[in-house]
Design an enzyme around this catalytic site. Structure first.
Site, short mmCIF file in Angstrom:
data_model
loop_
_atom_site.label_atom_id
_atom_site.label_comp_id
_atom_site.label_asym_id
_atom_site.label_seq_id
_atom_site.Cartn_x
_atom_site.Cartn_y
_atom_site.Cartn_z
N GLY A 1 33.57 2.68 48.20
CA GLY A 1 33.43 1.25 48.46
C GLY A 1 33.19 0.93 49.93
N ARG A 2 33.97 1.56 50.80
CA ARG A 2 33.85 1.24 52.23
C ARG A 2 32.66 1.92 52.89
NH1 ARG A 2 38.33 3.93 50.72
NH2 ARG A 2 38.72 6.03 51.52
N GLU B 1 41.65 2.57 55.63
CA GLU B 1 41.70 2.96 54.21
C GLU B 1 41.30 4.43 54.06
OE1 GLU B 1 39.19 1.29 50.76
OE2 GLU B 1 40.97 0.05 50.63
N HIS C 1 41.23 -13.73 76.57
CA HIS C 1 42.09 -14.89 76.76
C HIS C 1 43.16 -14.98 75.69
CE1 HIS C 1 39.50 -16.37 79.99
NE2 HIS C 1 38.56 -15.76 79.29
N LYS D 1 48.70 -3.45 43.10
CA LYS D 1 47.87 -4.06 42.06
C LYS D 1 48.62 -4.08 40.73
CE LYS D 1 43.41 -2.34 43.84
NZ LYS D 1 42.26 -1.46 43.57
N GLU E 1 40.59 -9.79 41.97
CA GLU E 1 40.07 -10.89 42.81
C GLU E 1 38.63 -11.22 42.45
OE1 GLU E 1 41.63 -8.20 43.86
OE2 GLU E 1 43.03 -8.65 45.50
N LYS F 1 32.32 -2.23 42.66
CA LYS F 1 32.04 -0.87 42.19
C LYS F 1 32.62 -0.67 40.79
CE LYS F 1 32.79 3.93 43.41
NZ LYS F 1 33.27 4.91 44.38
#
Ligand code: F6P
Length: 558
Positions: free
Chosen positions: A289-290, A375, A406, A526, A210, A204
């Protein structure tokens, strides 16, 4: 906010009455509670009867929502009011899947028109890539398409691609790179031919460390391959990885144009990176973003499953949007999911919530919902900046069933912590093999039954269990679950499922009075990482951290 609403003390009072009643008691005293506390919307069935609540408490939860102005807040979101106060933004992911194309005008701009223009461009591009018209620089067919992005620019596409793999073009090799760890890049491109590879850089902001680091490495990887030689570019230094050693800028740009696509709101940064505007698919700051899967961020998904399937997914999202906007609160699935979550979190103090999809295709759903829910609602102040005096987002975690059974189900059945869980299952499987699906679903039903009703010492005794083993074998039960049972996993039903969770997050945020659409909490880390990078790379001399951080950095540098 929650504790200032007059329904809150009523709920506390009701809680004091119900807290000692078990699910066994509740089902015994009201044999029809299964039907009473469940709802069908299209092909989705939600059974929330295995939560410790009765009509009185449910009515008070609805009153809480009314008092918090939920109806008006929903309206405000759909109208494009700037409800994200701390970022002064509208929140209009619902406009991305506005299948009816009712016009939404924001700041004088008809955003529906813009949205449908981008969708048309995405359609044309994905079709030309799928049918081989769009090729790499050397004319070879693109076989590998790699999304580079992180957070919302990764989790939505990867979750939905995995979920809808059944519907995807199996000729294409779809991959994702998100982590800044070079291993992610190295292992993902291992064995791939650059000439046949397209990178989609999804960000965005187009400034995320990253993503930009991975994108730059991808550019080096492409520019260092056989392609420059084919373009008549001399590598001055044999097998170097450094792109600046590749001559001829125009040729480089031509190569980049055939191997890189950008998905972003930030044209300036996209161009700085070397991707031309015509190779960028835009979206807008009113899409968080999400919440961005239905925007250009879904391009790789569209490439994988084709435009028609993508459109089906948008229709599924829209059907739940319309349901959320118009259904009465007591028949509104996302409202009920949000309220039940509040009930378990704020009254019972259960601090986590598990997501257990009984479908292998939904293996990334828990990770996706972690970002969506935590978030959005992991906040400690209200939208006006006042500290909250109650719990906000639960911790979200999970794994597909039956694998989770399990691993961590022991704790869910007999541990000291109670974990409310959502069980998601499908009536029909996409891969009918023998009786796998019947067995899978038998487990789906058995687990919520065992979690709710457990097994008493008396029952064990009657079964002849050895006395000393009885305490170990007692299953306390009384563990709350929601069961979401859907006809079949399709693009449409996936869209519906995601929209249910998106809006349930909204409902909780409204009741808490928090801003569910900002994420300031990710910023400090950040900034510090940037500073420390300077220290690690030797640009800034002094390390002025605490003794622990200083020591760790020194050890790393030794
Ligand atoms: O760090 C959190 C975050 O800002 C998320 O909200 C977002 O989804 C992710 O980073 C990626 O951001 P971008 O799409 O701008 O690269």
């Amino acid at each position: 906010m929650l504790t200032r609403l007059s329904s809150h003390p009523k709920l506390l009072e009701y809680f004091s009455k119900v807290k000692d009643k078990s699910l066994r008691d509740l089902f015994a005293s009201d044999p029809a509670r299964g039907e009473k506390f469940s709802l069908q919307f299209e092909s989705i069935f939600l059974d929330f009867s295995k939560n410790r609540i009765e009509s009185e408490g449910f009515e008070s939860l609805l009153a809480l929502a009314n008092e918090a102005g939920l109806k008006q807040k929903i309206k405000a979101m759909f109208l494009g009011t700037k409800i994200n106060l701390s970022e002064n933004r509208a929140v209009l992911h619902v406009a991305l899947r506005n299948a009816a194309h009712e016009s939404i005008v924001l700041g004088g701009v008809n955003i529906d028109e813009e949205i449908s223009n981008v969708l048309t461009r995405m359609k044309n591009f994905s079709e030309s890539l799928r049918n081989g018209e769009f090729t790499g620089f050397t004319g070879k067919k693109i076989k590998n398409v790699i999304n580079i992005g992180i957070g919302g620019s990764d989790l939505g596409p990867v979750m939905a691609y995995e979920a809808l793999k059944f519907y995807s073009d199996r000729e294409l090799n779809i991959k994702f790179i998100s982590n800044i760890d070079g291993t992610d890049f190295a292992e993902t491109v291992r064995g791939l031919i650059p000439e046949e590879t397209l990178f989609i850089v999804a960000s965005k902001t187009f400034t995320t460390q990253e993503t930009m680091t991975n994108a730059q490495t991808a550019k080096n990887w492409i520019l260092h391959s056989v392609i420059p030689a084919e373009a008549g570019i001399q590598l001055t230094d044999g097998n170097t990885w450094l792109p600046e050693r590749v001559g001829d800028d125009d040729k480089k740009n031509e190569i980049v144009a055939k191997h890189f696509i950008a998905l972003s709101t930030n044209l300036e940064e996209v161009e700085k990176f070397g991707i031309k505007g015509e190779n960028m698919f835009p979206f807008w700051d009113f899409v968080g973003g999400r919440y961005s899967l239905c925007s250009a961020i879904g391009l790789l998904l569209m490439i994988a499953i084709g435009y028609e399937n993508f459109e089906e997914m948008l229709k599924g999202f829209h059907s739940v949007d319309a349901h959320f906007e118009t259904a009465p609160l007591n028949e509104n699935l996302p409202v009920i999911m949000g309220l039940i979550s509040i009930w378990n979190n704020n009254y019972f103090n259960f601090s986590t919530q598990a997501i257990i999809p009984y479908d292998q295709y939904l293996l990334r759903l828990p990770a996706y919902l972690q970002q969506l829910i935590m978030e959005s609602n992991g906040k400690s102040v209200t939208e006006n900046g006042e500290p909250v005096d109650f719990q906000t987002s639960p911790i979200i975690w999970g794994e597909p069933g039956t694998n989770g059974q399990h691993a961590f189900f022991q704790l869910m059945h007999q541990g000291t912590k109670i974990v409310p869980a959502d069980f998601i299952g499908f009536k029909e499987t996409l891969n009918p093999i023998g009786d796998h699906h019947q067995k899978l679903m038998a487990n789906y039903f058995a687990q919520t039954e065992a979690l709710a009703f457990g097994k008493t010492a008396e029952e064990l005794k009657a079964e002849g269990v050895e006395e000393k083993l009885i305490p170990h074998k007692v299953m306390p039960g009384n563990r709350p679950t929601n069961s979401i049972l859907i006809d079949k996993l399709t693009p449409y039903s996936l869209g519906q499922l995601i929209a249910l969770y998106e809006h349930s997050v909204f409902v909780q945020g409204v009741i808490w009075g928090i801003d569910s659409f900002d994420q300031w909490g990710v910023e400090l880390g950040k900034i510090l990482a940037k500073k420390i990078l300077g220290e690690i790379e030797g640009e800034s001399a002094e390390m002025k951290h605490d003794s622990s951080t200083n020591q760790l950095i020194k050890k790393f540098l030794e």
